[in-house]
Enzyme design. Structure first.
Site, PDB file in Angstrom:
ATOM      1  N   ASP A   1      -3.866  13.265   3.010  1.00 12.09           N
ATOM      2  CA  ASP A   1      -2.935  13.919   3.920  1.00 12.09           C
ATOM      3  C   ASP A   1      -2.187  15.069   3.243  1.00 12.09           C
ATOM      4  O   ASP A   1      -2.018  15.082   2.019  1.00 12.09           O
ATOM      5  CB  ASP A   1      -1.926  12.879   4.438  1.00 12.09           C
ATOM      6  CG  ASP A   1      -1.186  13.355   5.666  1.00 12.09           C
ATOM      7  OD1 ASP A   1      -1.672  14.277   6.345  1.00 12.09           O
ATOM      8  OD2 ASP A   1      -0.101  12.809   5.942  1.00 12.09           O
TER       9      ASP A   1
ATOM     10  N   GLY B   1      -2.811  20.591   5.772  1.00 17.60           N
ATOM     11  CA  GLY B   1      -2.280  21.640   6.641  1.00 17.60           C
ATOM     12  C   GLY B   1      -0.920  22.128   6.211  1.00 17.60           C
ATOM     13  O   GLY B   1      -0.657  23.342   6.182  1.00 17.60           O
ATOM     14  N   ARG B   2      -0.041  21.196   5.871  1.00 22.95           N
ATOM     15  CA  ARG B   2       1.312  21.581   5.438  1.00 22.95           C
ATOM     16  C   ARG B   2       1.279  22.337   4.122  1.00 22.95           C
ATOM     17  O   ARG B   2       2.054  23.265   3.903  1.00 22.95           O
ATOM     18  CB  ARG B   2       2.188  20.325   5.323  1.00 22.95           C
ATOM     19  CG  ARG B   2       2.710  19.821   6.663  1.00 22.95           C
ATOM     20  CD  ARG B   2       3.293  18.435   6.559  1.00 22.95           C
ATOM     21  NE  ARG B   2       2.233  17.431   6.493  1.00 22.95           N
ATOM     22  CZ  ARG B   2       2.373  16.245   5.935  1.00 22.95           C
ATOM     23  NH1 ARG B   2       3.515  15.914   5.367  1.00 22.95           N
ATOM     24  NH2 ARG B   2       1.387  15.372   5.927  1.00 22.95           N
TER      25      ARG B   2
ATOM     26  N   ASN C   1      -8.671  12.614  15.305  1.00 20.39           N
ATOM     27  CA  ASN C   1      -8.674  14.029  14.927  1.00 20.39           C
ATOM     28  C   ASN C   1      -9.307  14.931  15.971  1.00 20.39           C
ATOM     29  O   ASN C   1      -9.142  16.160  15.930  1.00 20.39           O
ATOM     30  CB  ASN C   1      -9.382  14.227  13.578  1.00 20.39           C
ATOM     31  CG  ASN C   1      -8.552  13.786  12.392  1.00 20.39           C
ATOM     32  OD1 ASN C   1      -9.088  13.523  11.315  1.00 20.39           O
ATOM     33  ND2 ASN C   1      -7.240  13.670  12.561  1.00 20.39           N
ATOM     34  N   TRP C   2     -10.016  14.343  16.933  1.00 18.08           N
ATOM     35  CA  TRP C   2     -10.573  15.148  18.021  1.00 18.08           C
ATOM     36  C   TRP C   2      -9.469  15.784  18.868  1.00 18.08           C
ATOM     37  O   TRP C   2      -9.714  16.723  19.626  1.00 18.08           O
ATOM     38  CB  TRP C   2     -11.468  14.287  18.915  1.00 18.08           C
ATOM     39  CG  TRP C   2     -12.692  13.767  18.242  1.00 18.08           C
ATOM     40  CD1 TRP C   2     -12.911  12.493  17.796  1.00 18.08           C
ATOM     41  CD2 TRP C   2     -13.887  14.497  17.919  1.00 18.08           C
ATOM     42  NE1 TRP C   2     -14.156  12.382  17.215  1.00 18.08           N
ATOM     43  CE2 TRP C   2     -14.780  13.593  17.283  1.00 18.08           C
ATOM     44  CE3 TRP C   2     -14.291  15.817  18.114  1.00 18.08           C
ATOM     45  CZ2 TRP C   2     -16.042  13.986  16.837  1.00 18.08           C
ATOM     46  CZ3 TRP C   2     -15.552  16.206  17.665  1.00 18.08           C
ATOM     47  CH2 TRP C   2     -16.410  15.300  17.036  1.00 18.08           C
TER      48      TRP C   2
ATOM     49  N   SER D   1      -2.130   5.027   9.685  1.00 21.67           N
ATOM     50  CA  SER D   1      -2.864   5.935  10.578  1.00 21.67           C
ATOM     51  C   SER D   1      -4.239   5.397  10.972  1.00 21.67           C
ATOM     52  O   SER D   1      -5.225   6.135  10.984  1.00 21.67           O
ATOM     53  CB  SER D   1      -2.985   7.333   9.955  1.00 21.67           C
ATOM     54  OG  SER D   1      -1.717   7.957   9.905  1.00 21.67           O
TER      55      SER D   1
ATOM     56  N   GLU E   1      -2.266  -3.267  -1.481  1.00 19.28           N
ATOM     57  CA  GLU E   1      -0.990  -2.757  -1.976  1.00 19.28           C
ATOM     58  C   GLU E   1      -0.887  -1.294  -1.541  1.00 19.28           C
ATOM     59  O   GLU E   1      -1.784  -0.495  -1.809  1.00 19.28           O
ATOM     60  CB  GLU E   1      -0.913  -2.859  -3.500  1.00 19.28           C
ATOM     61  CG  GLU E   1      -0.883  -4.281  -4.028  1.00 19.28           C
ATOM     62  CD  GLU E   1       0.355  -5.043  -3.579  1.00 19.28           C
ATOM     63  OE1 GLU E   1       1.430  -4.414  -3.443  1.00 19.28           O
ATOM     64  OE2 GLU E   1       0.253  -6.270  -3.365  1.00 19.28           O
TER      65      GLU E   1
END
Length: 242
Positions: free
Chosen positions: A15, A18-19, A63-64, A191, A202
């Protein structure tokens, strides 16, 4: 590190792409491009530590919902990464596997996934499971559907369905349970990734965006994992001072 404290299966939510790109005034797609090197670094670091399985969340069933432009990019990018890196994974002794649904997935992506699986099928150093068009709930729903079909056909006794039965119907039945669930980018949620396999994983969440990750990031995460006390539901009294 003592091999006893090294996770055998690491699930990775890659993740922050994009940011990372937007913070640099770049389109989101540039973040995904930069993340390719991070994946190779993590696989290399896993091999050095003795991690036997890495599962990477490359494209989720959710994600679509992203823009058509980003979806098209991700489809082509996943296909091209597999094409570019297949020989390298093979040379490292990495077995590439695919978990996910076929419907909606580009035929060219499926072809590259299958080529990578076939070329690397005999490798034993580490298994890299590329989770493309994958969702944890979808995986469990598909397993339930297949079990129901076998029960209806008389191939399976419903009274004998156990957790082990369900596990055999998952996308990758041979995949061991997740020991360490690693997510980058500062978010702290699963997610919908590896829900069944991560029952006793963990969780290690780090702020680094995925393009900034390298093998040292993995090593630090494993050090955090090694300090955890994994009890699997069991516990005993530990008197204070002893």
């Amino acid at each position: 590190m003592d091999p006893r404290f090294v996770p055998k299966h690491v699930a990775v939510v890659m993740d922050g792409n994009g940011r990372w790109a937007n913070a640099r005034g770049l389109p989101r797609t540039e973040g995904h491009k930069a993340g390719e090197a991070a994946l190779l670094e993590v696989v290399a670091g896993a091999i050095e530590l003795g991690v036997t399985h890495v599962s990477a969340y490359a494209f989720s069933t959710e994600n679509w919902k992203r823009s058509p432009e980003e979806v098209r990019f991700l489809m082509g990018f996943n296909r091209d990464v597999l094409h570019r890196r297949r020989d390298q994974m093979d040379a490292w002794g990495v077995r590439v596997r695919w978990a996910g649904r076929r419907p909606r997935l580009w035929r060219s992506v499926i072809s590259e996934l299958e080529r990578a699986e076939e070329q690397t099928k005999d490798n034993t150093v580490c298994t890299l499971t590329m989770c493309v068009n994958y969702g944890g709930r979808a995986e469990i729903a598909d397993a339930a559907k297949a079990i129901a079909q076998d029960v209806a056909a008389g191939r399976l006794d419903p009274a004998k369905v156990t957790e082990k039965t369900v596990a055999r119907y998952l996308d990758e039945p041979e995949l061991p349970d997740v020991d360490m669930f690693l997510r980058t980018g500062g978010e702290q949620r699963t997610s919908n990734f590896m829900l069944w396999q991560s029952a006793y994983a963990e969780m290690v969440f780090i702020d680094d965006a995925w393009p900034d990750v390298d093998r040292r990031t993995l090593w630090r995460a494993v050090e955090t994992y090694a300090r955890r006390d994994r009890r699997y539901g069991g516990a005993v009294d530990k008197p204070v001072g002893l």
